[in-house]
Design an enzyme around this catalytic site. Structure first.
Site, short mmCIF file in Angstrom:
data_model
loop_
_atom_site.label_atom_id
_atom_site.label_comp_id
_atom_site.label_asym_id
_atom_site.label_seq_id
_atom_site.Cartn_x
_atom_site.Cartn_y
_atom_site.Cartn_z
N CYS A 2 42.85 10.74 41.92
CA CYS A 2 42.90 9.29 42.13
C CYS A 2 43.72 8.89 43.37
CB CYS A 2 43.48 8.54 40.94
SG CYS A 2 42.67 8.94 39.41
N GLY A 100 47.49 10.26 37.85
CA GLY A 100 48.18 11.30 37.07
C GLY A 100 47.66 11.34 35.66
N GLU A 478 31.67 34.90 51.91
CA GLU A 478 31.12 33.55 52.14
C GLU A 478 31.82 32.78 53.25
OE1 GLU A 478 31.35 30.60 49.00
OE2 GLU A 478 33.13 31.56 48.19
N HIS A 494 29.38 56.88 41.59
CA HIS A 494 27.93 56.88 41.35
C HIS A 494 27.15 56.33 42.54
CE1 HIS A 494 28.77 58.08 37.27
NE2 HIS A 494 29.71 57.14 37.25
N LYS A 593 28.60 22.51 48.75
CA LYS A 593 29.56 22.53 47.65
C LYS A 593 28.86 22.46 46.30
CE LYS A 593 33.68 22.49 45.92
NZ LYS A 593 34.24 23.84 45.85
C1 F6R Z 1 31.78 30.13 45.74
C2 F6R Z 1 31.32 28.93 45.07
C3 F6R Z 1 29.99 28.98 44.41
C4 F6R Z 1 30.00 28.16 43.12
C5 F6R Z 1 28.60 28.08 42.55
C6 F6R Z 1 28.56 27.34 41.24
O1 F6R Z 1 33.05 29.94 46.31
O2 F6R Z 1 31.95 27.91 45.08
O3 F6R Z 1 29.61 30.29 44.15
O4 F6R Z 1 30.87 28.75 42.21
O5 F6R Z 1 27.77 27.42 43.46
O6 F6R Z 1 29.03 26.04 41.40
P1 F6R Z 1 29.54 25.22 40.15
O7 F6R Z 1 30.76 25.89 39.63
O8 F6R Z 1 29.81 23.86 40.71
O9 F6R Z 1 28.44 25.22 39.15
#
Ligand code: F6R
Length: 598
Positions: A2, A100, A478, A494, A593
Site C-alpha cells: 500500500c 501494514g 533467466e 548417471h 512477470k
Molecule cells: C521465475 C518466475 C517464474 C514464475 C512462473 C509462475 O523467476 O518468476 O518461473 O514462477 O511464471 O508464476 P506464478 O507464480 O505467478 O504462477
C-alpha cells in the site's frame, strides 16, 4: 504494501494527492481512494483498480487544500470500493489511511462491536478509525495516541478529522516520510510521491508521532516527548528512489525478505498452534496434489518433502501445464493445492479447473489478493509478500516455502498430532536468520565477478536441497542467460558428470542434514575431475572446506527451514552475475512477470 500520501498547504489537494498516488502505484494498485477535508466536513472518493480509475471519479473539487489518499495492495478483504481506503468512524468524522497489517484487529474489532461500533469493510485497518472515535473526547491528538498504543503489528497511519486543519501520523515497521515545502506539508510512504513539490524530507522512525497544521509540524514520541528529526535534502532521481535506493527491484526484493517472511508468518503461529482459515475437514482427504509453474513449481517440490515428513500425507507434484492435459486421476478424496505468486498463470488456473472438474477439494498458496486463483479456490493461504516487481521471483519463493511449511504443520495439527515447538520457535525467528545471510551479500558480489564470463553452471543438492538447486539454476539462467542445470547430487553419475572439467563451476548446497556425508562423496567425485566447487554450508559443516574452492557460509537452522536460507545466496549470486554482465536484471529478455497465456 500500500501507498499513502497526505497534503496540507495552499495548492489544490486533489492535484498533489493524485500525482502522489501515481508515483506510489508500485506499492499496490488493486484500489485507490482519497478524502478531502474543510470546515464543512469530509468528502471521499474510491475506485477499484489503478489510480487512473480514481481520477475519473473526481470532477472539479479543486477548492480543498487538505486531504489524505491511499493506493491499496489488499491483504485483508478483497479489492473493492468498500475495502478501499480511507476508512471512517461511525459518524464519518474521522478518516484514516493505513499501510501494514494490524495483527490484533480481530480482538479490537470484537471489543468495538460490543461497544456499539458498526464496521462496513473486511479490512484490518478500519479498527483504527473506530478506536480514535472511541477515545475522542475533544482532543484528537490524545485520542489518536491512545488508539495507536493498542495496535499490534506493522503500520503507517495518517488521520484527519472533519472541520480540523490538521494531519496526524505515526509509523511502526512501515515507512513514512514528511515532505516540507513553502507553507505546505506532505506525508507519504515514499519520497517519489512528494519529489515533484519538494526535496526536503524527514524520514520518520518507528513510534514517531507527527502533528501538522498550517503553522508547521511537531514530532513527538508516542509517550508525548518532543523530538527533533533531521530535515534532509534528497539527491536521487525519481526512478532510483522508487527502488528504495537499490539498483534493481530484484535486489530490493531479495533484501526485503526478512520483512516479507515476517509478514507471511505473522499471526499464523499462535501459542504453539497454527492459525489459518482453510476449509479442510479432518479425515476428508487421502492425498495432496500440487500443480504450479516455474519457481512456484520448485516450491511445490519442497512442499512435498515438508508435507510428507511433517504431516505423513501423500503428495504428488505436477507442472500445471502437464497436469491439465494428462487426464489426471482425481477424486473428491484429493486436495488440489495450486501455488502461484501472481494467481493469474494460465496453466495453473487451467490445472485448478481440471482438478475441480474431477471433484477435488481446492486450495491455493497465492500472493496477489483477489487474483483469479484466489477467487476460484475453495480456500487459501495468502503469502503477504507484497508486490513483486522484478520478473525473477525471489521474495515470493521464500514466502511460498514458509507458507507450505505452515500448511504442512496445519495438516499435522488437523490429524490431532502435536507440533514440534522447537520448529515453531525457529520459524518465528527465521527473519533474523535471513538477515544474517543478507549481511554477506558483498562477498557474493565479489564471487560473481569471478564467474561472470562462464558459459555453464551446475547446481547440485540432495533431499530438500535438490529443489533449491533447481531454483538456483533457474534464477541464474533467466537473468544472466548462462546455461545452468539443477540436479540431485547423486544423479550426476548417471550422465551429467561427463560435463565436468576445469571450466565447469558446480554449486553444491551442502548444509547439514541426513545426507551430509553422502554429498561429501558427490563433491569428491566432482573435485577428482577438476570441477570448480562453490559450496553453501552452515557453520556445523565446515569440513567441506577441504573440497570446496569457495564457501558460502549460512547460519545453521532447523533442516526443514534450510531451503529458505540456502536459496538466498543463490538469488544473490544470480543477481550479481547478471548485473556484472551488464544485463537488464528486472526485465530479462523474452519473459513477463505474469504468464497469462499457455
Ligand atoms: C521465475 C518466475 C517464474 C514464475 C512462473 C509462475 O523467476 O518468476 O518461473 O514462477 O511464471 O508464476 P506464478 O507464480 O505467478 O504462477
Amino acid at each position: 504494501m500500500c501507498g499513502i500520501i497526505a497534503y496540507l498547504g495552499t495548492r489544490p489537494a486533489k492535484e498533489v494527492l493524485l500525482a502522489g498516488l501515481a508515483k506510489l502505484e508500485y506499492r499496490g494498485y488493486d484500489s485507490a481512494g482519497l478524502c478531502f477535508s474543510d470546515k464543512n466536513g469530509l468528502l471521499s472518493f474510491k475506485a477499484v483498480g489503478p489510480v487512473k480509475n480514481l481520477v475519473k471519479t473526481i470532477e472539479g473539487n479543486d477548492k480543498y487544500s487538505l486531504g489524505i489518499a491511499h493506493t491499496r495492495w489488499a491483504t485483508h478483504g478483497e479489492p473493492s470500493e468498500i475495502n478501499a481506503h480511507p476508512h471512517f468512524d461511525c459518524q464519518h468524522k474521522i478518516a484514516i489511511v493505513h499501510n501494514g497489517i494490524i495483527e490484533n484487529h480481530n480482538a479490537l474489532k470484537e471489543m468495538l462491536i460490543k461497544e456499539g461500533h458498526k464496521f462496513v469493510s473486511a479490512t484490518d485497518s478500519e479498527v483504527i478509525a473506530h478506536l480514535i472515535e472511541k477515545f475522542d473526547e475533544g482532543n484528537l491528538e490524545s485520542a489518536f495516541i491512545k488508539a495507536i498504543n493498542l495496535l499490534q503489528g506493522s503500520f503507517a497511519v495518517v488521520a484527519i478529522q472533519a472541520g480540523s486543519r490538521r494531519l496526524l501520523a505515526t509509523r511502526r515497521s512501515s515507512p513514512l516520510i514528511i515532505g516540507v515545502g513553502k507553507e505546505e506539508f506532505f506525508i507519504a510512504s515514499d519520497v517519489p510521491a512528494v519529489l515533484a513539490y519538494t526535496n526536503q524530507v524527514i524520514y520518520l522512525q518507528d513510534n514517531d508521532f507527527v502533528s501538522i497544521d498550517d503553522s508547521g509540524y511537531k514530532i513527538k514520541t508516542l509517550a508525548g516527548k518532543e523530538i527533533k528529526r533531521e530535515l534532509e535534502g534528497v539527491q536521487m532521481n525519481l526512478e532510483e528512489i522508487e527502488k528504495g535506493g537499490f539498483k534493481h527491484f530484484m535486489l530490493k526484493e531479495i533484501m526485503e525478505q526478512p520483512i516479507t517472511l515476517a509478514q507471511t508468518i505473522a499471526g499464523r503461529v499462535v501459542n504453539d498452534k497454527i492459525k489459518i482459515s482453510l476449509q479442510i475437514i479432518p479425515g476428508s482427504f487421502d492425498r495432496i496434489v500440487m500443480a504450479a509453474c516455474g519457481t512456484s513449481w520448485h516450491s511445490a517440490l519442497i512442499g512435498k518433502y515438508l508435507i510428507e515428513e511433517i504431516a505423513g500425507v501423500r503428495v504428488e507434484v505436477d507442472y500445471a501445464s502437464e497436469f491439465r492435459y494428462r487426464q489426471p486421476l482425481i477424486s473428491s478424496r484429493d486436495i488440489f493445492l495450486a501455488i502461484s505468486q501472481s494467481g493469474e498463470t494460465a496453466d495453473t488456473l487451467a490445472a485448478l479447473r481440471e482438478a475441480k472438474a474431477g471433484g477435488a477439494q481446492t486450495a491455493a498458496l497465492v500472493n496477489i489478493v483477489g487474483s483469479t486463483l484466489a477467487r476460484e479456490v475453495d480456500s487459501g493461504i495468502y503469502l503477504h509478500a507484497g508486490p513483486e516487481i522484478g520478473v525473477a521471483s525471489t521474495k515470493a519463493f521464500s514466502s511460498q516455502i514458509a507458507g507450505l511449511l505452515i500448511f504442512a504443520l496445519y495438516l499435522r495439527q488437523l490429524s490431532g498430532a502435536s507440533l514440534d515447538k522447537g520448529l515453531l520457535m525457529e520459524l518465528k525467528n527465521l527473519p533474523k536468520a535471513v538477515e544474517a545471510v543478507l549481511a554477506g551479500a558483498d562477498k557474493i558480489a565479489s564471487l560473481a565477478q569471478q564467474f561472470k564470463k562462464t558459459n555453464n553452471f551446475l547446481f547440485l543438492g540432495r533431499g530438500l536441497n535438490f529443489p533449491v538447486a533447481l531454483e538456483g539454476a533457474l534464477k541464474l539462467k533467466e537473468i544472466s542467460y548462462i546455461h545452468a542445470e539443477g540436479y540431485p547430487a547423486a544423479e550426476i553419475k548417471h550422465g551429467p558428470i561427463a560435463l565436468i572439467d576445469e571450466d565447469m563451476p558446480v554449486l553444491f548446497i551442502a548444509t547439514k542434514n541426513l545426507l551430509s556425508d553422502k554429498i561429501l562423496s558427490n563433491m569428491a567425485e566432482v573435485k577428482a575431475r577438476q570441477g570448480k566447487i562453490i559450496a553453501v554450508v552452515d557453520r556445523d559443516f565446515q569440513d567441506i572446506a577441504a573440497l570446496a574452492d569457495h564457501l558460502l557460509v549460512v547460519p545453521s537452522v532447523h533442516p526443514l527451514l534450510a531451503p529458505i536460507i540456502n536459496n538466498i545466496p543463490l538469488q544473490l549470486l544470480a543477481y550479481y552475475i547478471a548485473d556484472a554482465r551488464g544485463l537488464d536484471v528486472d526485465r530479462p529478455r523474452n519473459l513477463a512477470k505474469s504468464v497469462t497465456v499457455e
